[in-house]
Scaffold this motif. Structure first.
Motif, PDB file in Angstrom:
ATOM      1  N   LEU A  19      -6.468 -31.971 -24.238  1.00  0.00           N
ATOM      2  CA  LEU A  19      -7.845 -32.447 -24.178  1.00  0.00           C
ATOM      3  C   LEU A  19      -8.432 -32.007 -22.844  1.00  0.00           C
ATOM      4  CD1 LEU A  19     -10.138 -34.150 -25.393  1.00  0.00           C
ATOM      5  CD2 LEU A  19      -8.985 -36.197 -24.520  1.00  0.00           C
ATOM      6  N   TYR A  20      -9.504 -31.226 -22.896  1.00  0.00           N
ATOM      7  CA  TYR A  20     -10.112 -30.657 -21.692  1.00  0.00           C
ATOM      8  C   TYR A  20     -11.553 -31.128 -21.613  1.00  0.00           C
ATOM      9  CZ  TYR A  20     -10.486 -27.102 -17.971  1.00  0.00           C
ATOM     10  OH  TYR A  20     -10.615 -26.447 -16.767  1.00  0.00           O
ATOM     11  N   TYR A  21     -11.846 -31.912 -20.547  1.00  0.00           N
ATOM     12  CA  TYR A  21     -13.167 -32.505 -20.385  1.00  0.00           C
ATOM     13  C   TYR A  21     -14.025 -31.730 -19.390  1.00  0.00           C
ATOM     14  CZ  TYR A  21     -11.420 -37.094 -22.153  1.00  0.00           C
ATOM     15  OH  TYR A  21     -10.898 -38.125 -22.881  1.00  0.00           O
ATOM     16  N   LEU A  22     -15.305 -31.637 -19.682  1.00  0.00           N
ATOM     17  CA  LEU A  22     -16.291 -31.315 -18.660  1.00  0.00           C
ATOM     18  C   LEU A  22     -16.539 -32.606 -17.902  1.00  0.00           C
ATOM     19  CD1 LEU A  22     -18.432 -29.523 -17.304  1.00  0.00           C
ATOM     20  CD2 LEU A  22     -20.009 -30.171 -19.149  1.00  0.00           C
ATOM     21  N   HIS A  23     -16.154 -32.627 -16.618  1.00  0.00           N
ATOM     22  CA  HIS A  23     -16.144 -33.864 -15.837  1.00  0.00           C
ATOM     23  C   HIS A  23     -17.546 -34.440 -15.658  1.00  0.00           C
ATOM     24  CE1 HIS A  23     -13.402 -35.883 -12.605  1.00  0.00           C
ATOM     25  NE2 HIS A  23     -14.133 -36.767 -13.236  1.00  0.00           N
ATOM     26  N   ARG A  24     -18.511 -33.576 -15.373  1.00  0.00           N
ATOM     27  CA  ARG A  24     -19.913 -33.969 -15.337  1.00  0.00           C
ATOM     28  C   ARG A  24     -20.736 -32.792 -15.844  1.00  0.00           C
ATOM     29  NH1 ARG A  24     -17.768 -38.080 -14.773  1.00  0.00           N
ATOM     30  NH2 ARG A  24     -18.210 -39.800 -13.336  1.00  0.00           N
ATOM     31  N   VAL A  25     -21.815 -33.080 -16.532  1.00  0.00           N
ATOM     32  CA  VAL A  25     -22.662 -32.032 -17.092  1.00  0.00           C
ATOM     33  C   VAL A  25     -23.430 -31.334 -15.973  1.00  0.00           C
ATOM     34  CG1 VAL A  25     -24.633 -31.570 -18.605  1.00  0.00           C
ATOM     35  CG2 VAL A  25     -22.863 -33.223 -19.294  1.00  0.00           C
ATOM     36  N   ASP A  26     -23.429 -30.016 -16.006  1.00  0.00           N
ATOM     37  CA  ASP A  26     -24.158 -29.199 -15.039  1.00  0.00           C
ATOM     38  C   ASP A  26     -25.605 -29.071 -15.516  1.00  0.00           C
ATOM     39  OD1 ASP A  26     -25.235 -27.259 -13.391  1.00  0.00           O
ATOM     40  OD2 ASP A  26     -23.495 -25.930 -13.486  1.00  0.00           O
ATOM     41  N   PRO A  27     -26.567 -29.663 -14.798  1.00  0.00           N
ATOM     42  CA  PRO A  27     -27.958 -29.618 -15.260  1.00  0.00           C
ATOM     43  C   PRO A  27     -28.568 -28.228 -15.228  1.00  0.00           C
ATOM     44  CG  PRO A  27     -27.840 -30.547 -13.050  1.00  0.00           C
ATOM     45  CD  PRO A  27     -26.426 -30.406 -13.530  1.00  0.00           C
ATOM     46  N   ALA A  28     -27.922 -27.300 -14.514  1.00  0.00           N
ATOM     47  CA  ALA A  28     -28.460 -25.940 -14.398  1.00  0.00           C
ATOM     48  C   ALA A  28     -27.930 -25.000 -15.473  1.00  0.00           C
ATOM     49  CB  ALA A  28     -28.144 -25.378 -13.013  1.00  0.00           C
ATOM     50  N   VAL A  29     -27.024 -25.463 -16.309  1.00  0.00           N
ATOM     51  CA  VAL A  29     -26.424 -24.620 -17.338  1.00  0.00           C
ATOM     52  C   VAL A  29     -26.611 -25.283 -18.701  1.00  0.00           C
ATOM     53  CG1 VAL A  29     -24.271 -23.585 -18.167  1.00  0.00           C
ATOM     54  CG2 VAL A  29     -24.704 -23.737 -15.710  1.00  0.00           C
ATOM     55  N   PRO A  30     -27.164 -24.583 -19.671  1.00  0.00           N
ATOM     56  CA  PRO A  30     -27.277 -25.174 -21.012  1.00  0.00           C
ATOM     57  C   PRO A  30     -25.916 -25.637 -21.507  1.00  0.00           C
ATOM     58  CG  PRO A  30     -28.544 -23.134 -20.881  1.00  0.00           C
ATOM     59  CD  PRO A  30     -27.732 -23.218 -19.617  1.00  0.00           C
ATOM     60  N   ILE A  31     -25.868 -26.824 -22.054  1.00  0.00           N
ATOM     61  CA  ILE A  31     -24.586 -27.358 -22.517  1.00  0.00           C
ATOM     62  C   ILE A  31     -23.984 -26.459 -23.590  1.00  0.00           C
ATOM     63  CG2 ILE A  31     -25.557 -28.861 -24.319  1.00  0.00           C
ATOM     64  CD1 ILE A  31     -22.558 -29.631 -21.955  1.00  0.00           C
ATOM     65  N   GLU A  32     -24.841 -25.749 -24.331  1.00  0.00           N
ATOM     66  CA  GLU A  32     -24.338 -24.829 -25.341  1.00  0.00           C
ATOM     67  C   GLU A  32     -23.493 -23.716 -24.718  1.00  0.00           C
ATOM     68  OE1 GLU A  32     -28.011 -26.776 -27.009  1.00  0.00           O
ATOM     69  OE2 GLU A  32     -27.446 -25.885 -25.070  1.00  0.00           O
ATOM     70  N   ASP A  33     -23.869 -23.272 -23.528  1.00  0.00           N
ATOM     71  CA  ASP A  33     -23.107 -22.213 -22.864  1.00  0.00           C
ATOM     72  C   ASP A  33     -21.743 -22.730 -22.412  1.00  0.00           C
ATOM     73  OD1 ASP A  33     -25.371 -20.721 -23.260  1.00  0.00           O
ATOM     74  OD2 ASP A  33     -25.913 -20.562 -21.143  1.00  0.00           O
ATOM     75  N   THR A  34     -21.730 -23.935 -21.831  1.00  0.00           N
ATOM     76  CA  THR A  34     -20.462 -24.503 -21.362  1.00  0.00           C
ATOM     77  C   THR A  34     -19.516 -24.762 -22.526  1.00  0.00           C
ATOM     78  OG1 THR A  34     -21.629 -25.567 -19.522  1.00  0.00           O
ATOM     79  CG2 THR A  34     -19.410 -26.346 -20.015  1.00  0.00           C
ATOM     80  N   VAL A  35     -20.025 -25.416 -23.566  1.00  0.00           N
ATOM     81  CA  VAL A  35     -19.171 -25.727 -24.710  1.00  0.00           C
ATOM     82  C   VAL A  35     -18.786 -24.460 -25.464  1.00  0.00           C
ATOM     83  CG1 VAL A  35     -19.015 -27.027 -26.878  1.00  0.00           C
ATOM     84  CG2 VAL A  35     -20.097 -28.062 -24.878  1.00  0.00           C
ATOM     85  N   GLY A  36     -19.664 -23.463 -25.445  1.00  0.00           N
ATOM     86  CA  GLY A  36     -19.300 -22.184 -26.050  1.00  0.00           C
ATOM     87  C   GLY A  36     -18.088 -21.572 -25.377  1.00  0.00           C
ATOM     88  N   ALA A  37     -18.027 -21.664 -24.042  1.00  0.00           N
ATOM     89  CA  ALA A  37     -16.871 -21.160 -23.313  1.00  0.00           C
ATOM     90  C   ALA A  37     -15.632 -22.002 -23.608  1.00  0.00           C
ATOM     91  CB  ALA A  37     -17.160 -21.154 -21.816  1.00  0.00           C
ATOM     92  N   LEU A  38     -15.804 -23.311 -23.747  1.00  0.00           N
ATOM     93  CA  LEU A  38     -14.685 -24.176 -24.098  1.00  0.00           C
ATOM     94  C   LEU A  38     -14.172 -23.856 -25.506  1.00  0.00           C
ATOM     95  CD1 LEU A  38     -16.055 -27.510 -22.607  1.00  0.00           C
ATOM     96  CD2 LEU A  38     -14.008 -26.298 -21.842  1.00  0.00           C
ATOM     97  N   LYS A  39     -15.097 -23.551 -26.400  1.00  0.00           N
ATOM     98  CA  LYS A  39     -14.707 -23.155 -27.758  1.00  0.00           C
ATOM     99  C   LYS A  39     -13.826 -21.912 -27.707  1.00  0.00           C
ATOM    100  CE  LYS A  39     -16.699 -21.727 -32.197  1.00  0.00           C
ATOM    101  NZ  LYS A  39     -17.975 -21.482 -32.930  1.00  0.00           N
ATOM    102  N   GLU A  40     -14.157 -20.974 -26.823  1.00  0.00           N
ATOM    103  CA  GLU A  40     -13.335 -19.771 -26.666  1.00  0.00           C
ATOM    104  C   GLU A  40     -11.925 -20.129 -26.194  1.00  0.00           C
ATOM    105  OE1 GLU A  40     -15.374 -17.203 -23.992  1.00  0.00           O
ATOM    106  OE2 GLU A  40     -17.060 -16.834 -25.349  1.00  0.00           O
TER     107      GLU A  40
END
Length: 338
Positions: free
Chosen positions: A126-147
């Motif tokens: 289980l890999y968490y994003l500790h806090r959401v980065d307001p400067a990066v669309p969440i879709e981009d972060t989760v897209g990288a996690l999906k990879e």
């Protein structure tokens, strides 16, 4: 009180884990011999008690917590669910241009490699994003996690403290297995929409600081019992202390009625919120670990639950410590942690 530690599932398709996990934030002062022995003894006891969910983060220390947990699970990895978190840049002291919160895809990829190396494993569950980065669309972060899921480096994705719209958008990119937010008898803002949304989407809930950062253990009786970062928390401030001590006394009174410890009442209250709730109290001590796990055998009456439900609205002080007051000290109230 002894009881069998049952299991719960995180998310509709997430991992099956022990009903109470172990937070490892307390192990963040060093990775020396004494810390390693204490970590290993604690993890061995936890596994023997049936704990399968172990939660850490790269920023704890930084890095010490992951290193110690990795050493402690060596040879016992088996069916354990190992969770860690990323997103707080680790190189801010050496890189003045580092971002305090980093959700960029390139940072996602580098962060997981560091965590895998320190933990000594080929994947985390289980890999968490500790806090959401307001400067990066969440879709981009989760897209990288999906990879990373597709690459086999992580099994499931989690988010910590996202807003409801962010959570919904993230889940649309890839199923989110777990939501890690602060939740306790003292802190209930997660119930203002987030819990219902998580359940709508089939996301498990992992409360951190389930013991109210120490208040709900019954071991805080004066400000002398608190030091370091904890003493700078708004809820331990001089103008809030007596009010919160009185509220903590209500939890202790319920515990006395049942013949258990206050911390066990606090955890039992959370467990009663739903089968999708898995708190992760932290500690460095086996005796407190045993106490926490014993909460699965505590049953609260409707009247007792009602009394406990009235507390949060009267707690003095904001739940979050301000960034300018953060330091590197270990949590002062041992047995609490995240």
């Amino acid at each position: 009180m002894t009881a069998t530690l049952t299991t719960r599932r995180l998310g509709a398709d997430g991992p099956q884990v022990s009903a109470i996990g172990l937070g490892f934030m307390s192990f963040r002062t060093s990775a020396g011999v004494e810390d390693e022995k204490q970590a290993r003894d604690l993890v061995d006891a936890a596994i023997d008690l049936g704990v399968t969910l172990f939660d850490t983060a790269d920023v704890y220390g930084p890095e010490f917590s992951e290193t110690l947990l990795g050493r402690a699970i060596r040879g016992r990895r088996g069916s354990l669910t190992i969770a860690t978190k990323f997103g707080n840049a680790l190189d801010r002291d050496t890189n003045p241009n580092a971002r305090p919160i980093d959700g960029r895809p390139e940072y996602v990829r580098s962060a997981i490699d560091g965590s895998l190396r320190r933990l000594g494993v080929d994947h985390v569950d289980l890999y968490y994003l500790h806090r959401v980065d307001p400067a990066v669309p969440i879709e981009d972060t989760v897209g990288a996690l999906k990879e990373l899921v597709e690459a086999g480096k992580i099994r499931h994705i989690g988010l910590s403290e996202p807003g409801p719209e962010t959570l919904r958008r993230a889940h649309a990119v890839h199923p989110i297995a777990a939501l890690q937010n602060e939740w306790s008898i003292f802190t209930r803002d997660i119930e203002d929409g987030i819990v219902d949304l998580a359940r709508e989407l089939g996301i498990g809930i992992v409360p951190y600081s389930p013991l109210g950062r120490g208040w709900l253990t019954g071991r805080v009786r004066s400000r002398d019992d608190v030091s370091g970062v904890q003493l700078r928390h708004p809820r331990f401030a001089a103008d809030a202390f007596e009010d919160n001590l009185t509220l903590a006394g209500t939890v202790a009174a319920v515990a006395a009625e049942i013949g258990v410890q206050p911390g066990q009442v606090a955890l039992a209250w959370l467990l009663a919120r739903g089968e999708d709730v898995v708190p992760i109290p932290g500690t460095r001590h086996v005796e407190y670990l045993r106490e926490n796990v014993g909460a699965v055998g505590v049953e609260l009456t409707a009247e007792q639950l009602g009394r406990l439900d009235t507390i949060a609205s009267r707690v003095a002080g904001h739940r979050s410590i301000r960034p300018e007051n953060l330091g590197t000290e270990a949590p002062a109230v041992q047995g609490v942690g995240r």
